[in-house]
Design an enzyme around this catalytic site. Structure first.
Site, PDB file in Angstrom:
ATOM      1  CD  GLU A 127     -69.049  -8.519 -79.603  1.00 58.33           C
ATOM      2  OE1 GLU A 127     -68.941  -7.895 -78.722  1.00 58.33           O
ATOM      3  OE2 GLU A 127     -69.096  -8.368 -80.849  1.00 58.33           O
ATOM      4  CG  HIS A 139     -74.513  -6.421 -78.794  1.00 57.36           C
ATOM      5  ND1 HIS A 139     -74.107  -7.559 -79.092  1.00 57.36           N
ATOM      6  CD2 HIS A 139     -73.068  -5.913 -78.687  1.00 57.36           C
ATOM      7  CE1 HIS A 139     -72.980  -7.852 -79.460  1.00 57.36           C
ATOM      8  NE2 HIS A 139     -72.164  -6.845 -79.150  1.00 57.36           N
ATOM      9  CG  HIS A 193     -71.097  -7.114 -74.413  1.00 58.51           C
ATOM     10  ND1 HIS A 193     -71.414  -5.956 -74.867  1.00 58.51           N
ATOM     11  CD2 HIS A 193     -70.275  -7.514 -75.666  1.00 58.51           C
ATOM     12  CE1 HIS A 193     -71.137  -5.297 -76.140  1.00 58.51           C
ATOM     13  NE2 HIS A 193     -70.457  -6.369 -76.543  1.00 58.51           N
ATOM     14  CG  HIS A 214     -64.857  -5.647 -76.475  1.00 62.79           C
ATOM     15  ND1 HIS A 214     -65.571  -5.648 -75.652  1.00 62.79           N
ATOM     16  CD2 HIS A 214     -66.059  -5.801 -77.778  1.00 62.79           C
ATOM     17  CE1 HIS A 214     -67.070  -5.698 -75.764  1.00 62.79           C
ATOM     18  NE2 HIS A 214     -67.226  -5.821 -77.036  1.00 62.79           N
ATOM     19  CG  ASP A 246     -60.408   2.587 -81.523  1.00 59.08           C
ATOM     20  OD1 ASP A 246     -59.961   3.019 -80.207  1.00 59.08           O
ATOM     21  OD2 ASP A 246     -61.568   2.693 -81.649  1.00 59.08           O
ATOM     22  CG  HIS A 249     -63.315   1.039 -78.609  1.00 60.81           C
ATOM     23  ND1 HIS A 249     -63.239   1.648 -79.729  1.00 60.81           N
ATOM     24  CD2 HIS A 249     -64.283   0.267 -78.498  1.00 60.81           C
ATOM     25  CE1 HIS A 249     -64.443   1.357 -80.438  1.00 60.81           C
ATOM     26  NE2 HIS A 249     -65.050   0.470 -79.570  1.00 60.81           N
ATOM     27  CG  ASP A 273     -65.470  -4.273 -82.189  1.00 62.40           C
ATOM     28  OD1 ASP A 273     -66.204  -5.116 -82.659  1.00 62.40           O
ATOM     29  OD2 ASP A 273     -65.991  -3.802 -81.292  1.00 62.40           O
ATOM     30  N   GLY A 308     -68.632  -0.534 -82.654  1.00 59.21           N
ATOM     31  CA  GLY A 308     -67.563  -1.298 -83.579  1.00 59.21           C
ATOM     32  C   GLY A 308     -66.370  -0.070 -83.463  1.00 59.21           C
TER      33      GLY A 308
END
Length: 379
Positions: A127, A139, A193, A214, A246, A249, A273, A308
């Site tokens: 990723e 990131h 991303h 995602h 979850d 997100h 994730d 995550g």
């Protein structure tokens, strides 16, 4: 031969009652009516729902280990063991944007793990680092960079030596020519991303990209006149999409909208994730030297950025059902047969002749009650 009976059997697409699963050694041999159980078979009864082991295409860590911190065969094996006990008997370990030497170590370790037959590993997911800086999420922005010809060559070589290589990249950063070259070499290219336009994503899909990483998170959003990456993921049937369900997100309303709107044949699959804390009681960990805190089902950096998820696929299935986004069979398929289909794997994600006897038991609430790998109990 073992004959498995349960309150319900989920075969990867639908529920079965009055049926028995037959296994020999590590392999499923048949799914038959209970009346057709062969004489002499050992009987095992499961109180809850018996389903295929989950298939998770985005796992950053587990068992106290982050792949970025332990790019070794031992690190991969520890992560796989932790997630198997959480129900994901097949995972795609994920390296978050890293320095070239760390990426090289992760590739080498994944090749060695595959050669050694470490169970539960489907390959490797890189990723980054070829992402849009404006959509970097958790990131490290200092490590994000364009894709050079040497990077492309490294990825193509790795794809030829790994069971599967998935690469998450921003299409507007990498470009269709490189995407086409990677896809032709067998890389599972996933758009992630990105600050990309809808048209950029369509061009990437035409070049061979097959997935979006995602959905909704860290990407250009759906606007009235600019559908963005979200719009492309839902509208373009060539693209599959991973979803982190979850409850943090993605808003429940967007879960429902996405499941109703997704155009096929590409489908939506559940991903965890998950990070290093998965399967542990740890309250946090370090990501590139930055503290990630675990609180109330969320993993965040100090500034509140999600880093995550603190999630298992069993809970993701329950979130989809409880939010009204999907019926239970649909949600379970998103954690079993659908990701297996995307991987091109017929030996996992289904209860059928020739598949591995990787199984999970779910109780009446949908919580994990048991896990078997190759018919051997793990949890």
């Amino acid at each position: 031969m073992i004959a498995w009976r349960a309150r319900r059997l989920f075969d990867g697409t639908a529920f079965r009652t009055g049926a028995a699963l037959l296994t020999e050694g590590e392999t499923i041999t048949a799914l038959v009516p209970e009346r057709d159980i062969p004489d002499g078979a050992e009987h095992r009864f499961v109180e809850g729902t018996l389903a295929p082991g989950f298939v998770d295409l985005q796992v950053n860590g587990g068992g106290g280990v982050l792949l970025n911190d332990a790019p070794t065969v031992e690190g991969l094996a520890r992560i796989a063991r932790a997630h198997a006990r959480l129900g994901a008997t097949t995972i795609l370990p994920t390296l978050i944007t890293a320095r070239p030497e760390l990426q090289a170590a992760a590739i080498a370790a994944s090749i060695a793990a595959a050669e050694a037959g470490v169970p539960g590993l489907a390959g490797l997911h890189l990723e980054g680092p070829h992402l849009a800086p404006a959509r970097k999420g958790a990131h490290d922005g200092a490590l994000i960079r364009p894709m050079e010809h040497s990077d492309r060559a490294t990825l193509i070589d790795a794809a030829g030596r790994l069971p599967l290589l998935k690469v998450t990249l921003a299409p507007e950063i990498v470009g269709p020519e490189a995407i086409a070259a990677l896809s032709a070499a067998g890389v599972l290219v996933s758009l992630g991303h990105p600050e990309a336009r809808f048209e950029d994503c369509q061009e990437a899909a035409g070049a061979g990209a097959r997935m979006v990483t995602h959905l909704f998170n860290a990407m250009s959003q759906l606007g009235a006149r600019a559908p963005g990456t979200v719009g492309a993921a839902l509208e373009d049937g060539r693209l599959w999409a991973g979803l982190i369900a979850d409850g943090h997100h993605v808003a429940p309303a967007n879960l429902r909208l996405a499941l109703r709107a997704k155009r096929g044949p590409g489908r939506i699959v559940l991903v965890s994730d998950a990070m290093a804390v998965a399967g542990t009681g740890d309250r946090g960990f370090l990501l590139d030297g930055r503290e990630v805190m675990r609180r109330e089902g969320r993993l965040t950096l100090a500034d509140g950025t999600l880093a995550g998820a603190d999630l298992t696929l069993a809970r993701a299935v329950r979130v989809l059902v409880d939010s009204g986004a999907a019926e239970e069979a649909e949600a379970l398929a998103m954690a079993t047969s659908r990701p297996a289909e995307l991987l091109g794997r017929g030996d996992i994600g289904r209860l059928c002749n020739g598949a591995r006897a990787d199984l999970v038991e779910l109780d009446e609430t949908g919580a994990l009650a048991g896990v078997w790998r190759g018919a051997e109990r793990l949890a």
